[in-house]
Every structure is written in structure tokens, then in C-alpha cells.
Design an enzyme around this catalytic site. Structure first.
Site, PDB file in Angstrom:
ATOM      1  N   ASN A 108       0.807  -1.230   0.000  1.00 30.07           N
ATOM      2  CA  ASN A 108       0.000   0.000   0.000  1.00 30.07           C
ATOM      3  C   ASN A 108       0.839   1.278   0.000  1.00 30.07           C
ATOM      4  O   ASN A 108       0.398   2.318   0.465  1.00 30.07           O
ATOM      5  CB  ASN A 108      -0.962   0.035   1.200  1.00 30.07           C
ATOM      6  CG  ASN A 108      -1.855  -1.182   1.224  1.00 30.07           C
ATOM      7  OD1 ASN A 108      -2.368  -1.578   0.169  1.00 30.07           O
ATOM      8  ND2 ASN A 108      -2.006  -1.795   2.377  1.00 30.07           N
ATOM      9  N   ARG A 109       2.046   1.172  -0.490  1.00 32.47           N
ATOM     10  CA  ARG A 109       2.956   2.326  -0.560  1.00 32.47           C
ATOM     11  C   ARG A 109       3.306   2.893   0.823  1.00 32.47           C
ATOM     12  O   ARG A 109       3.776   4.014   0.931  1.00 32.47           O
ATOM     13  CB  ARG A 109       2.377   3.441  -1.460  1.00 32.47           C
ATOM     14  CG  ARG A 109       2.159   2.995  -2.909  1.00 32.47           C
ATOM     15  CD  ARG A 109       3.479   2.528  -3.513  1.00 32.47           C
ATOM     16  NE  ARG A 109       3.411   2.145  -4.897  1.00 32.47           N
ATOM     17  CZ  ARG A 109       3.500   0.875  -5.353  1.00 32.47           C
ATOM     18  NH1 ARG A 109       3.589  -0.146  -4.512  1.00 32.47           N
ATOM     19  NH2 ARG A 109       3.496   0.627  -6.637  1.00 32.47           N
ATOM     20  N   LEU A 110       3.074   2.102   1.869  1.00 34.20           N
ATOM     21  CA  LEU A 110       3.468   2.549   3.216  1.00 34.20           C
ATOM     22  C   LEU A 110       4.851   1.972   3.533  1.00 34.20           C
ATOM     23  O   LEU A 110       5.021   1.123   4.412  1.00 34.20           O
ATOM     24  CB  LEU A 110       2.420   2.119   4.256  1.00 34.20           C
ATOM     25  CG  LEU A 110       1.065   2.805   4.087  1.00 34.20           C
ATOM     26  CD1 LEU A 110       0.099   2.394   5.198  1.00 34.20           C
ATOM     27  CD2 LEU A 110       1.216   4.331   4.086  1.00 34.20           C
TER      28      LEU A 110
END
Ligand SMILES: Cc1cc2nc3c(=O)[nH]c(=O)nc-3n(C[C@H](O)[C@H](O)[C@H](O)COP(=O)(O)O)c2cc1C
Length: 213
Positions: A191-193
Site C-alpha cells: 500500500n505504498r506505506l
């Protein structure tokens, strides 16, 4: 033109958490570097990009090979009269960058560059194959040359000249050590975290912080 909008990967191979990292970034580098070097899918784990700032204020990036690392810093070899050599003479700061896609990792290193001692450059130069030694002699790195034959002719002449002799290290060829003052480790996450842990040198201590992805 190809549409790249839907080209994206899910990053989920690993994580970087405070409870598991080393307190010294050079030790953290060693852990990650060994993993990358032992990974058969990574072609040249020691290939790194180095950006220097040129006279016009614009950074210029190119690849070089990391040849050693210690608690002091990262060593690579090049021509001191090249574009990068001239840039470093004026501004000794540089940024190194490693990207190992198979591990979903990048490392960004801000550093001060210094030439290494001449005897260390001699030692490495003489450990290289003779062809590479002559190549360093032949190439006025980063200068405009008339054509490819110019290099090949020069190489032939030098091969004869040094047929039975040791090739001396050219004075303008040698190593730099990049002494880091900031090192960021980036681990891709879902999630691009992503995880971003940055070590900043404060006097003699490395301070550790987490950055937003
Ligand atoms: C994978 C890779 C490794 C390289 N390793 C070196 C190196 O260790 N030293 C070097 O001077 N050039 C190396 N080069 C060539 C440099 O990228 C660059 O073309 C050259 O150093 C001249 O750069 P400059 O004109 O910006 O100074 C390498 C290139 C690649 C693609």
C-alpha cells in the site's frame, strides 16, 4: 507510446523495524549488502549511482562500483580528472545510491568525499587484470576523443610498451572514500506505506529516525 499507468508492483518481501535494525548504519549496510551480494538474481550488488554537483549547480549521476566499505565509508575508483573528479574537487559532497529491486530496497547516502592514500590506490590498481590497468592509462575519461580507433591504437601501443613490465598507476587514477553523514534505508511495503529509516551523524553519534514514505 506505451502506457505505463498500470505498471506497478506490490512490495511485500520484507520490513524494516526499529527493534531489528543495527544502531550503526555501516553495520546495517553490511547486513543488507551481504544479502544483496548473495542473491543470485542480483547481477552486480556493488554497482551504485553517485551524484556530484557540477559547476552549473546541476547534479550529475553515473554508476560506479563499490570496491570496499569500512566503518569510515565507501570506496570506489575512478579517474581524478573525469567530470566527477573535477566536480568533487570543487564540491566534496556527493550522494550515493543503491537500488536492489529483487529485495525491494534502496539506500541513499550523503557523504563527504576524500581521495584515499596513494599506497591504497596503488595496491588496488596492481590487483586489477593487466587489461584494466592499461585501460585506465589509455582513457582520458570524460574528455572528447576523435573516434574509437584513438583508444584502440593507444591500447596497442601500450600493450607493446608494457609487454614485460609492470604498468604503473596513472597519477590521475585512484580511489575516493565517501564518508557518510546521512544514510537512509528504504524497504518497500504494501500500500505504498514503505519503511524509511534514516541515520544522521550528530558529532560522533548516529541518530535514528523514521521518515514518512
Ligand atoms: C555498472 C557500472 C559500473 C561502473 N563502474 C565504474 C567505476 O567503478 N569507476 C569509473 O570511473 N567508472 C565506472 N563506470 C562508468 C561511469 O558510469 C562513467 O561513465 C564514468 O566514470 C565517467 O563519468 P563522468 O564523466 O561523469 O566522470 C561504470 C558504469 C557502469 C554502468
Amino acid at each position: 507510446m506505451e502506457n505505463l499507468h498500470d505498471k506497478r508492483k506490490v512490495y511485500d518481501k520484507s520490513q524494516l523495524v526499529e527493534s531489528e535494525i543495527k544502531q550503526n548504519p555501516l553495520e546495517q549496510f553490511r547486513d543488507w549488502f551481504l544479502e544483496a551480494s548473495e542473491n543470485p538474481d542480483i547481477y552486480e550488488a556493488n554497482a551504485m549511482a553517485i551524484s556530484t554537483v557540477e559547476g552549473d549547480g546541476c547534479p550529475r549521476t553515473r554508476m560506479v562500483l563499490l570496491k570496499a566499505y569500512t566503518y569510515e565509508g565507501f570506496i570506489f575508483y575512478t579517474n581524478y580528472d573525469s567530470k566527477k573528479g573535477k566536480a568533487i574537487e570543487k564540491n566534496h559532497k556527493a550522494c550515493l545510491h543503491f537500488f536492489w529491486p529483487n529485495l525491494e530496497r534502496q539506500i541513499i547516502i550523503k557523504a563527504n568525499l576524500e581521495k584515499i592514500a596513494e599506497n591504497l590506490s596503488d595496491g588496488y590498481f596492481h590487483s586489477r587484470p593487466k587489461g584494466s590497468q592499461l585501460g585506465a592509462f589509455v582513457s582520458p575519461q570524460s574528455q572528447i576523443i576523435p573516434n574509437r580507433e584513438y583508444l584502440e591504437e593507444k591500447l596497442k601501443e601500450l600493450e607493446k610498451e608494457f609487454e614485460n613490465r609492470e604498468v604503473p598507476r596513472p597519477e590521475n587514477w585512484g580511489g575516493y572514500i565517501a564518508k557518510p553523514y546521512e544514510i537512509e534505508f528504504w524497504q518497500g511495503r504494501p500500500n505504498r506505506l514503505h519503511d524509511r529509516i534514516v541515520y544522521t551523524l550528530n558529532d560522533l553519534d548516529w541518530e535514528i529516525s523514521r521518515l514518512a514514505p
